[in-house]
Enzyme design. Structure first.
Site, mmCIF file in Angstrom:
data_model
loop_
_atom_site.group_PDB
_atom_site.id
_atom_site.type_symbol
_atom_site.label_atom_id
_atom_site.label_comp_id
_atom_site.label_asym_id
_atom_site.label_seq_id
_atom_site.Cartn_x
_atom_site.Cartn_y
_atom_site.Cartn_z
ATOM 1 N N ASP A 59 45.607 47.122 33.152
ATOM 2 C CA ASP A 59 45.266 48.792 33.056
ATOM 3 C C ASP A 59 46.392 49.638 32.237
ATOM 4 O O ASP A 59 45.697 50.515 31.756
ATOM 5 C CB ASP A 59 45.282 49.405 34.475
ATOM 6 C CG ASP A 59 44.143 48.792 35.369
ATOM 7 O OD1 ASP A 59 43.667 47.888 35.016
ATOM 8 O OD2 ASP A 59 44.458 49.523 36.719
ATOM 9 N N CYS A 67 42.369 47.746 45.663
ATOM 10 C CA CYS A 67 41.277 46.919 46.090
ATOM 11 C C CYS A 67 41.029 46.360 47.534
ATOM 12 O O CYS A 67 40.227 46.452 48.120
ATOM 13 C CB CYS A 67 40.948 45.828 45.171
ATOM 14 S SG CYS A 67 41.218 46.342 43.546
ATOM 15 N N TYR A 102 34.855 55.559 41.257
ATOM 16 C CA TYR A 102 34.989 54.622 42.166
ATOM 17 C C TYR A 102 35.714 55.126 43.434
ATOM 18 O O TYR A 102 35.472 55.151 44.642
ATOM 19 C CB TYR A 102 35.849 53.534 41.762
ATOM 20 C CG TYR A 102 35.101 52.469 40.672
ATOM 21 C CD1 TYR A 102 34.613 51.223 41.100
ATOM 22 C CD2 TYR A 102 34.796 52.793 39.456
ATOM 23 C CE1 TYR A 102 33.982 50.461 40.486
ATOM 24 C CE2 TYR A 102 34.321 52.022 38.382
ATOM 25 C CZ TYR A 102 33.719 50.734 39.031
ATOM 26 O OH TYR A 102 33.242 49.652 38.143
ATOM 27 N N GLU A 136 34.633 55.706 47.392
ATOM 28 C CA GLU A 136 34.795 54.749 48.291
ATOM 29 C C GLU A 136 35.654 55.394 49.445
ATOM 30 O O GLU A 136 35.418 55.054 50.526
ATOM 31 C CB GLU A 136 35.592 53.666 47.759
ATOM 32 C CG GLU A 136 34.847 52.766 46.700
ATOM 33 C CD GLU A 136 35.659 51.888 45.719
ATOM 34 O OE1 GLU A 136 34.816 50.670 45.425
ATOM 35 O OE2 GLU A 136 36.871 51.923 45.555
ATOM 36 N N LYS A 189 41.848 48.872 50.445
ATOM 37 C CA LYS A 189 40.606 49.853 50.369
ATOM 38 C C LYS A 189 39.306 48.926 51.104
ATOM 39 O O LYS A 189 38.868 49.545 51.949
ATOM 40 C CB LYS A 189 40.243 50.026 48.960
ATOM 41 C CG LYS A 189 38.793 50.718 48.723
ATOM 42 C CD LYS A 189 38.426 50.631 47.373
ATOM 43 C CE LYS A 189 37.840 48.999 47.000
ATOM 44 N NZ LYS A 189 37.455 49.031 45.722
ATOM 45 N N THR A 236 48.543 46.982 41.998
ATOM 46 C CA THR A 236 48.017 48.101 42.877
ATOM 47 C C THR A 236 46.894 47.368 43.585
ATOM 48 O O THR A 236 46.418 47.569 44.777
ATOM 49 C CB THR A 236 47.519 49.030 41.620
ATOM 50 O OG1 THR A 236 48.328 49.498 41.154
ATOM 51 C CG2 THR A 236 46.306 49.924 42.223
ATOM 52 N N CYS A 237 46.086 46.386 43.038
ATOM 53 C CA CYS A 237 44.941 45.754 43.711
ATOM 54 C C CYS A 237 45.410 45.299 45.074
ATOM 55 O O CYS A 237 44.686 45.791 46.101
ATOM 56 C CB CYS A 237 44.372 44.675 43.045
ATOM 57 S SG CYS A 237 43.116 43.932 43.767
ATOM 58 N N GLY A 241 41.236 60.159 38.487
ATOM 59 C CA GLY A 241 41.489 59.148 37.552
ATOM 60 C C GLY A 241 42.905 58.747 37.479
ATOM 61 O O GLY A 241 43.891 59.126 38.429
ATOM 62 N N GLU A 296 15.836 38.314 47.416
ATOM 63 C CA GLU A 296 14.529 37.637 46.867
ATOM 64 C C GLU A 296 13.793 38.560 46.104
ATOM 65 O O GLU A 296 12.998 38.225 45.197
ATOM 66 C CB GLU A 296 13.890 37.075 48.041
ATOM 67 C CG GLU A 296 13.131 38.386 49.103
ATOM 68 C CD GLU A 296 12.392 37.514 50.003
ATOM 69 O OE1 GLU A 296 11.269 37.145 49.646
ATOM 70 O OE2 GLU A 296 12.687 37.828 51.248
ATOM 71 N N GLY A 319 47.447 40.560 36.842
ATOM 72 C CA GLY A 319 47.590 40.205 35.459
ATOM 73 C C GLY A 319 48.808 39.491 35.034
ATOM 74 O O GLY A 319 49.032 38.605 34.323
ATOM 75 N N GLU A 334 59.660 42.933 38.718
ATOM 76 C CA GLU A 334 58.964 43.962 39.397
ATOM 77 C C GLU A 334 59.783 44.930 40.293
ATOM 78 O O GLU A 334 60.446 44.476 41.018
ATOM 79 C CB GLU A 334 57.934 43.039 40.325
ATOM 80 C CG GLU A 334 57.184 43.911 41.402
ATOM 81 C CD GLU A 334 56.227 45.100 40.761
ATOM 82 O OE1 GLU A 334 56.597 46.417 41.284
ATOM 83 O OE2 GLU A 334 55.592 44.777 40.127
ATOM 84 N N HIS A 380 13.799 33.605 51.626
ATOM 85 C CA HIS A 380 13.170 34.432 52.569
ATOM 86 C C HIS A 380 13.635 34.342 53.813
ATOM 87 O O HIS A 380 13.605 33.141 54.284
ATOM 88 C CB HIS A 380 11.564 34.363 52.460
ATOM 89 C CG HIS A 380 11.009 35.451 53.205
ATOM 90 N ND1 HIS A 380 10.713 36.561 52.822
ATOM 91 C CD2 HIS A 380 10.076 35.140 54.433
ATOM 92 C CE1 HIS A 380 10.029 37.359 53.768
ATOM 93 N NE2 HIS A 380 9.737 36.440 54.805
#
Length: 460
Positions: free
Chosen positions: A302, A47, A176, A180, A50, A41-42, A261, A440, A15, A34, A435
């Site tokens: 977040d 993410c 999540y 995971e 992971k 984190t992602c 959490g 489908e 973000g 930073e 198919h």
């Protein structure tokens, strides 16, 4: 170093980086501070790594069905190789984030920032930055329960850097992250126990999805313990962690992971120095334009306690830049956010669950298809795939779509597009099927499996 900017961004995650780049593109003088690594984190410990570990864990299932396709496989797994390759990829991605900031003309600073006033930020190095606007994008941090011996446990942060794969692991949580990592460790060969103080994993998801994931993890050997929690951790002489549970039982594990959490990462930011209001969880309270109670300070991602998903943080960062530096007031829609859970089975979901739809609409139709994925049909693997559509009876509008099985995350991204356009079941029916595919089924569901009218389930 320049010390006066139009915008200072605190936090180099998805973000913050998006907001900084876009604001710079609109002509603003931007600094981004930073303290750890670009990507947030992602990218660094969420993410992306992971999903790389999820990919690794799925090879066990592929090897299991390989003989039914004529392949004989002699496979051995090496945890250090996986972690080293994962680290190399994360390093590559972080460098890309740094390059993008530089190319956009953003002044990127590796330091810790503290807000000292509505328009000032102090760095640990001693420098003070002045800015017309400050954007807080510091994300979240894992929550650790306040129990004796909690320091002996790990969070998702440390799970990516274990020196060796634990032979046994207790995972506490039911969201999540918990499911995971249960998928990851079970797929790689660990004995996994998942403990959750409630009675079912994935609270807030459609009940059929929750059942599918629970069944899938059961089939992979994950043991579930519901209705209680860890009360104490202690180190044993053999190096294992002895867990005392709230029901009085005890058991040893090679590792204990808390997935209970995440909390907004606002501690020590100095928000009180600018009169920024936070809620009881520490999340920064913002309006629809991500503006805090201090008009010069905004927050995205977040740290605001809204939808804690990377794509949402990116959209919020972009909306902030559009609003403040392009003079185009822009908000983010939160009512139709697709999401995926990279468990086994994989989950993709968008819109209302059956339970929520039934509480909001007088009459809904529910279409459910269950079948064995084609990749399993030559073997004796029993897992089934589930696809579910929920529609409003009167209008036929699709209110929710829930998928559990291979490729669910990829499918749900595409389903979200027509749903965002107000698609009806008739629109789905007009679509020619591809198919043979699992997807489908979404366009060949002929009649409702059942209806719910005034809260009562009835056969269609």
């Amino acid at each position: 170093m320049e010390k006066t900017f139009d915008l200072v961004v605190i936090g180099g995650g998805s973000g913050g980086v998006r907001a900084a780049r876009m604001a710079a593109g609109f002509g603003a003088r931007v600094a981004l501070v930073e303290e750890f690594r670009y990507g947030g984190t992602c990218v660094i410990r969420g993410c992306v790594p992971k999903k790389l570990l999820v990919f690794a864990s799925r090879f066990a299932d592929t090897f299991d069905i390989a003989p039914s396709f004529g392949w004989q496989v002699d496979a051995r797994f090496d945890w250090p190789t996986l972690i080293a390759n994962k680290d190399r990829e994360i390093d590559r991605l972080e460098k890309i984030y740094g390059t993008l900031l530089e190319a956009a003309g953003v002044t990127a600073i590796k330091d810790r920032a503290t807000i000292t006033g509505p328009n000032t930020v102090r760095l640990d190095s001693g420098d003070e930055l002045h800015a017309e606007h400050i954007l807080v994008a510091t994300g979240g941090t894992p929550f650790t329960p306040a129990i004796e011996g909690a320091e002996l446990g790990i969070s998702s942060n440390e799970a990516f850097h274990l020196e060796q794969l634990p032979k046994s692991i207790l995972i506490e949580g039911g969201g999540y992250i918990a499911v995971e990592f249960a998928t990851i460790f079970a797929g790689l060969g660990s004995e996994v126990t998942l403990i959750y103080r409630r009675d079912k994993i994935l609270r807030g998801f459609d009940m059929d999805v929750r059942d599918c994931v629970e069944d899938g993890l059961h089939q992979r050997g994950v043991r579930f313990r519901y209705g209680y929690h860890t009360a104490k951790l202690a180190k044993q002489d053999d190096g294992k962690v002895c867990v005392s549970f709230s029901n009085g039982e005890e058991a040893p594990f090679d590792a204990v992971m808390f997935a209970t959490g995440r909390h907004p990462n606002t501690k020590g930011l100095g928000l009180e120095n600018a009169g920024v209001e936070c809620d009881q969880t520490g999340a920064i309270v913002v309006d629809e334009y991500s503006r805090s109670s201090c008009p010069s300070i905004h927050a995205v991602g977040d740290v605001t306690g809204r939808a804690a998903l990377t794509p949402v943080a990116i959209r919020e960062g972009a909306a902030f830049a559009q609003t403040v530096f392009h003079h185009t007031p822009t908000t983010v829609p939160y009512d139709l956010i697709p999401t995926a859970v990279f468990s086994e089975p994989e989950v993709g979901t968008v819109g209302l669950s059956e339970e929520d739809a039934a509480s909001r609409y007088r009459s809904i139709d529910v279409y459910v298809a269950r079948f064995r994925p084609m990749q399993n049909t030559l073997s004796d693997r029993p897992e089934k795939m589930m696809l579910k559509l929920i529609t409003e009876t009167a209008s036929g509008r699709v209110l929710g779509c829930h998928i559990a099985g291979p490729g669910a995350g990829e499918m749900i991204q595409l389903v979200a597009i027509p749903m965002g356009m107000g698609a009806t079941k008739a629109d789905f029916d007009r679509t020619v099927a591809v198919h043979p595919t699992a997807a489908e089924e979404l366009v060949t569901l002929k009649a409702p499996s059942y209806c719910i009218i005034d809260g009562e389930k009835k056969t269609a």
